[in-house]
Design a protein around this motif. Structure first.
Motif, PDB file in Angstrom:
ATOM      1  N   UNK A  80      95.938 -24.732  -7.970  1.00 61.65           N
ATOM      2  CA  UNK A  80      95.056 -24.276  -6.911  1.00 61.65           C
ATOM      3  C   UNK A  80      93.631 -24.778  -7.146  1.00 61.65           C
ATOM      4  N   UNK A  81      92.958 -25.262  -6.098  1.00 60.19           N
ATOM      5  CA  UNK A  81      91.547 -25.662  -6.263  1.00 60.19           C
ATOM      6  C   UNK A  81      90.717 -24.487  -6.784  1.00 60.19           C
ATOM      7  N   UNK A  82      89.857 -24.768  -7.726  1.00 57.39           N
ATOM      8  CA  UNK A  82      88.942 -23.756  -8.233  1.00 57.39           C
ATOM      9  C   UNK A  82      89.523 -22.809  -9.261  1.00 57.39           C
ATOM     10  N   UNK A  83      90.832 -22.882  -9.521  1.00 60.56           N
ATOM     11  CA  UNK A  83      91.455 -21.889 -10.401  1.00 60.56           C
ATOM     12  C   UNK A  83      90.947 -21.999 -11.835  1.00 60.56           C
ATOM     13  N   UNK A  84      90.825 -23.209 -12.365  1.00 60.57           N
ATOM     14  CA  UNK A  84      90.413 -23.368 -13.764  1.00 60.57           C
ATOM     15  C   UNK A  84      89.027 -22.772 -13.991  1.00 60.57           C
ATOM     16  N   UNK A  85      88.080 -23.056 -13.089  1.00 65.12           N
ATOM     17  CA  UNK A  85      86.732 -22.511 -13.236  1.00 65.12           C
ATOM     18  C   UNK A  85      86.730 -21.001 -13.051  1.00 65.12           C
ATOM     19  N   UNK A  86      87.540 -20.490 -12.130  1.00 61.11           N
ATOM     20  CA  UNK A  86      87.592 -19.051 -11.890  1.00 61.11           C
ATOM     21  C   UNK A  86      88.134 -18.311 -13.101  1.00 61.11           C
ATOM     22  N   UNK A  87      89.198 -18.831 -13.692  1.00 64.22           N
ATOM     23  CA  UNK A  87      89.793 -18.196 -14.869  1.00 64.22           C
ATOM     24  C   UNK A  87      88.816 -18.201 -16.037  1.00 64.22           C
ATOM     25  N   UNK A  88      88.130 -19.320 -16.246  1.00 57.89           N
ATOM     26  CA  UNK A  88      87.171 -19.409 -17.352  1.00 57.89           C
ATOM     27  C   UNK A  88      86.052 -18.375 -17.184  1.00 57.89           C
ATOM     28  N   UNK A  89      85.557 -18.220 -15.968  1.00 52.21           N
ATOM     29  CA  UNK A  89      84.462 -17.260 -15.742  1.00 52.21           C
ATOM     30  C   UNK A  89      84.950 -15.822 -15.904  1.00 52.21           C
ATOM     31  N   UNK A  90      86.165 -15.523 -15.433  1.00 54.27           N
ATOM     32  CA  UNK A  90      86.706 -14.169 -15.587  1.00 54.27           C
ATOM     33  C   UNK A  90      86.939 -13.836 -17.058  1.00 54.27           C
ATOM     34  N   UNK A  91      87.431 -14.794 -17.826  1.00 53.14           N
ATOM     35  CA  UNK A  91      87.623 -14.550 -19.262  1.00 53.14           C
ATOM     36  C   UNK A  91      86.284 -14.266 -19.942  1.00 53.14           C
ATOM     37  N   UNK A  92      85.268 -15.048 -19.578  1.00 55.15           N
ATOM     38  CA  UNK A  92      83.949 -14.836 -20.173  1.00 55.15           C
ATOM     39  C   UNK A  92      83.408 -13.460 -19.796  1.00 55.15           C
ATOM     40  N   UNK A  93      83.613 -13.044 -18.543  1.00 52.93           N
ATOM     41  CA  UNK A  93      83.141 -11.723 -18.112  1.00 52.93           C
ATOM     42  C   UNK A  93      83.859 -10.612 -18.857  1.00 52.93           C
ATOM     43  N   UNK A  94      85.161 -10.770 -19.007  1.00 54.07           N
ATOM     44  CA  UNK A  94      85.920  -9.748 -19.744  1.00 54.07           C
ATOM     45  C   UNK A  94      85.454  -9.665 -21.189  1.00 54.07           C
ATOM     46  N   UNK A  95      85.312 -10.817 -21.845  1.00 50.54           N
ATOM     47  CA  UNK A  95      84.951 -10.832 -23.257  1.00 50.54           C
ATOM     48  C   UNK A  95      83.541 -10.281 -23.485  1.00 50.54           C
ATOM     49  N   UNK A  96      82.642 -10.490 -22.512  1.00 51.86           N
ATOM     50  CA  UNK A  96      81.255 -10.032 -22.657  1.00 51.86           C
ATOM     51  C   UNK A  96      81.047  -8.609 -22.156  1.00 51.86           C
ATOM     52  N   UNK A  97      82.074  -8.010 -21.607  1.00 49.73           N
ATOM     53  CA  UNK A  97      81.950  -6.650 -21.096  1.00 49.73           C
ATOM     54  C   UNK A  97      81.153  -6.556 -19.810  1.00 49.73           C
ATOM     55  N   UNK A  98      81.109  -7.650 -19.037  1.00 48.46           N
ATOM     56  CA  UNK A  98      80.406  -7.621 -17.756  1.00 48.46           C
ATOM     57  C   UNK A  98      81.174  -6.765 -16.744  1.00 48.46           C
ATOM     58  N   UNK A  99      80.449  -6.284 -15.747  1.00 51.32           N
ATOM     59  CA  UNK A  99      81.081  -5.552 -14.649  1.00 51.32           C
ATOM     60  C   UNK A  99      81.386  -6.525 -13.518  1.00 51.32           C
ATOM     61  N   UNK A 100      82.649  -6.520 -13.080  1.00 51.45           N
ATOM     62  CA  UNK A 100      83.116  -7.440 -12.040  1.00 51.45           C
ATOM     63  C   UNK A 100      83.282  -6.660 -10.737  1.00 51.45           C
ATOM     64  N   UNK A 101      82.630  -7.118  -9.695  1.00 47.84           N
ATOM     65  CA  UNK A 101      82.809  -6.515  -8.383  1.00 47.84           C
ATOM     66  C   UNK A 101      83.918  -7.236  -7.631  1.00 47.84           C
ATOM     67  N   UNK A 102      84.894  -6.484  -7.119  1.00 48.65           N
ATOM     68  CA  UNK A 102      85.975  -7.072  -6.317  1.00 48.65           C
ATOM     69  C   UNK A 102      85.744  -6.657  -4.867  1.00 48.65           C
ATOM     70  N   UNK A 103      85.404  -7.631  -4.029  1.00 51.82           N
ATOM     71  CA  UNK A 103      85.081  -7.366  -2.630  1.00 51.82           C
ATOM     72  C   UNK A 103      86.235  -7.821  -1.751  1.00 51.82           C
ATOM     73  N   UNK A 104      86.800  -6.902  -0.959  1.00 51.30           N
ATOM     74  CA  UNK A 104      87.936  -7.247  -0.120  1.00 51.30           C
ATOM     75  C   UNK A 104      87.672  -7.083   1.354  1.00 51.30           C
TER      76      UNK A 104
END
Length: 582
Positions: A80-104
């Motif tokens: 999928x386009x953009x998947x590699x960059x998206x996964x890398x950023x989500x992993x970094x957010x999880x590891x750093x304890x960032x808060x992720x907003x999920x907007x639907x």
């Protein structure tokens, strides 16, 4: 899970005035495949080979994977386009304890996708804040209000679900506040894209992803799948319950990995439904009944959509995330109440629309209605009803002060998305698909919008004789519908867009008995004999079309299960019929 539930009652024999009329639908019978093609599909029976061919499957190995409905159908999320960059950023957010907003979004696809992504991320140790907009006060898509609200709660990363591919200003505003944005959106992208950190969309220009027909919730699942793959972990099977709900309600094609998502989700739902779904089935009077695509479409889906139409979609989200029956029951009861309210509003809207439709010339290729009597949450349903019953594009708008909120539904011959694009200067906001779209516009432009859309419709489909058709898979003798046929049809399910329930035609069936049933005799119960076999049949909404004394009919039908007092019996579910020889 049973073979098939009774199919949707057809409106083909009635219009909005309530007058019975003879069927005007075209019966389109798929040509019989060659004997060579049948032999190439051995060991499948000739009828099974025909049904598979009708669905584009011409190789036994492909048929085996299609019928198995297993993980062989899943595609690699990295494609999928953009998947590699998206996964890398989500992993970094999880590891750093960032808060992720999920907007639907506030429809069932957006709500199930938001719930799936939030649950999947939390299972992997991430901190998540969900955000669903209000249909009337915020509207569709990422908003400045949502960006500021999420930033105020400490969010440093926003992931959109089922929206965002056209949110240029909002993504830029988020960046100015130090918030990264990942967009997951299955809608067709505009020529210019937002400057998001990643855009996960199989329809992006240059994409080679094998399944462009993923729903919004399907993309949310692929994001969780990609993240799990990168961590060497397995995703939860219960997430597929949510993915199946959104995929079916968004009417996406049930082929390829969508087929696996829905089949696996239904298996999980029947084995161990999430507490919220169990309670929603109870509230809908289906407690303990098998869950199939019909139950999703006509029991679960409307109730999950009801809060977004008449209240706030967060109620449906809370139901889906409930961890116990005690937590789920109040939400399920509220969704049931809202669904009843939606049905009442729809009934009044239909009555109001009848009067408006009467003044529209029958030859008009497009219908457009607006009124203060219509609620914004039901105009899409009303447009669907009008489009189906009049077989032409239909646009319905709810007038609220100076603004009108409209929904449009179309037929295969007319591309709504292109038509709205030609009228883009009239809208405050618009978007959608070729068959379904929506907009916000100032009330003063509605007459001009109706005129321009009408001219576009005359140009595109004015030369066509607009008639609904029934695509029929095969001629069959009733005596050939045996246990082997039924087992094969079970393997062919789940049915829906892209893989419809097989439709058959039998000519010259003898009518042994015919009786009108229902409160007003609106339905028809039949007993038919053909080639030595006797079958019972039900024709929903066709009671007034029956002519007494008819002895032989040509009948178009699917197979269904009649469930009554704990018993199941096969019957024909009639789509249309005509006296033989007419």
């Amino acid at each position: 899970m049973g073979l098939l539930s009774p199919l949707t009652p057809s409106n083909g024999n009635r219009d909005m005035s309530g007058d019975a009329r003879s069927s005007s639908r075209v019966w389109s019978v798929t040509p019989r495949i060659s004997d060579e093609a049948i032999r190439a599909m051995e060991p499948f029976s000739p009828l099974a080979a025909q049904l598979l061919h009708n669905r584009g499957i011409t190789d036994p190995a492909d048929a085996a994977a299609f019928l198995a409905r297993d993980e062989r159908l899943l595609e690699d999320p990295v494609l999928l386009p953009g998947m590699t960059a998206a996964v890398a950023r989500l992993r970094a957010a999880r590891d750093a304890g960032e808060t992720i907003g999920v907007f639907g979004d506030f429809d069932a696809d957006g709500v199930t996708g938001t719930a799936l992504l939030a649950e999947g991320l939390e299972q992997l140790g991430a901190s998540v804040i969900p955000y669903l907009p209000h249909r009337v006060t915020e509207g569709h898509g990422l908003s400045s209000q949502a960006v500021h609200a999420l930033r105020g709660k400490g969010t440093s990363l926003i992931v959109t679900v089922d929206c965002g591919v056209a949110s240029f200003d909002e993504v830029a505003e988020a960046a100015s506040l130090g918030v990264d944005t990942i967009i997951t959106d299955h809608h067709s992208p505009p020529p210019l894209l937002p400057e998001a950190l990643a855009i996960v969309n199989p329809r992006l220009y240059g994409s080679t992803y094998p399944n462009p027909g993923l729903a919004g919730v399907g993309l949310a699942f692929k994001l969780v799948q990609g993240l799990c793959d990168s961590l060497g972990l397995r995703w939860s099977e219960q997430l597929l319950q949510l993915a199946a709900l959104g995929t079916v309600t968004d009417v996406t094609p049930l082929v390829g990995e969508n087929r696996y998502i829905v089949a696996a989700g239904l298996r999980s739902m029947n084995a161990d439904p999430k507490p919220g779904l169990r309670e929603l089935l109870r509230a809908g009077g289906k407690d303990g009944a098998p869950v199939d695509t019909e139950a999703v479409s006509f029991v679960l889906g409307p109730r999950l959509n009801a809060p977004g139409r008449l209240g706030h979609a967060i109620t449906a989200y809370n139901l889906l995330r409930a961890s116990s029956p005690d937590e789920a029951i109040p939400y399920a009861d509220e969704l049931q109440r809202l669904n009843r309210e939606r049905q009442e509003l729809m009934g009044r809207a239909i009555d109001h629309a009848k009067a408006q439709v009467e003044s529209v010339p029958a030859e008009e290729p497009l219908l457009m209605l607006w009124s203060e009597e219509y609620a914004a949450g039901i105009v899409g349903l009303l447009a669907s009803r009008l489009s189906e019953e009049r077989y032409r594009p239909a646009v319905v708008a709810a007038v609220e002060g100076d603004l009108a909120r409209g929904s449009a539904r179309s037929i295969p011959e007319f591309n709504l998305a292109s038509a709205l694009e030609e009228c883009s200067d009239l809208f405050v906001r618009y978007g959608g698909h070729p068959r379904a779209a929506g907009f916000v516009a100032r009330c003063e432009v509605l007459p001009e919008l109706r005129s321009r859309l009408g001219e576009i419709a005359k140009r595109e489909i004015g030369h066509l004789q607009l008639q609904p058709s029934i695509r029929i898979d095969a001629h069959v003798r009733l005596s050939t519908l045996n246990a082997g046929t039924l087992r094969f049809l079970e393997e062919l399910a789940p049915f829906g867009e892209g893989n419809p329930a097989p439709v058959f035609i039998t000519r010259g069936a003898s009518v042994l008995d015919a009786s009108r049933i229902g409160t007003n005799g609106q339905h028809l119960r039949l007993r038919l004999r053909h080639d030595g076999a006797v079958w019972s049949a039900i024709a929903f909404g066709m009671g007034e079309a029956w002519q007494e004394g008819t002895e032989l009919i040509d009948v178009v039908y699917s197979l269904g299960l009649d469930r009554w007092n704990g018993r199941e019996a096969m019957r024909l579910v009639v789509h249309d019929f005509r006296p033989s020889g007419t």
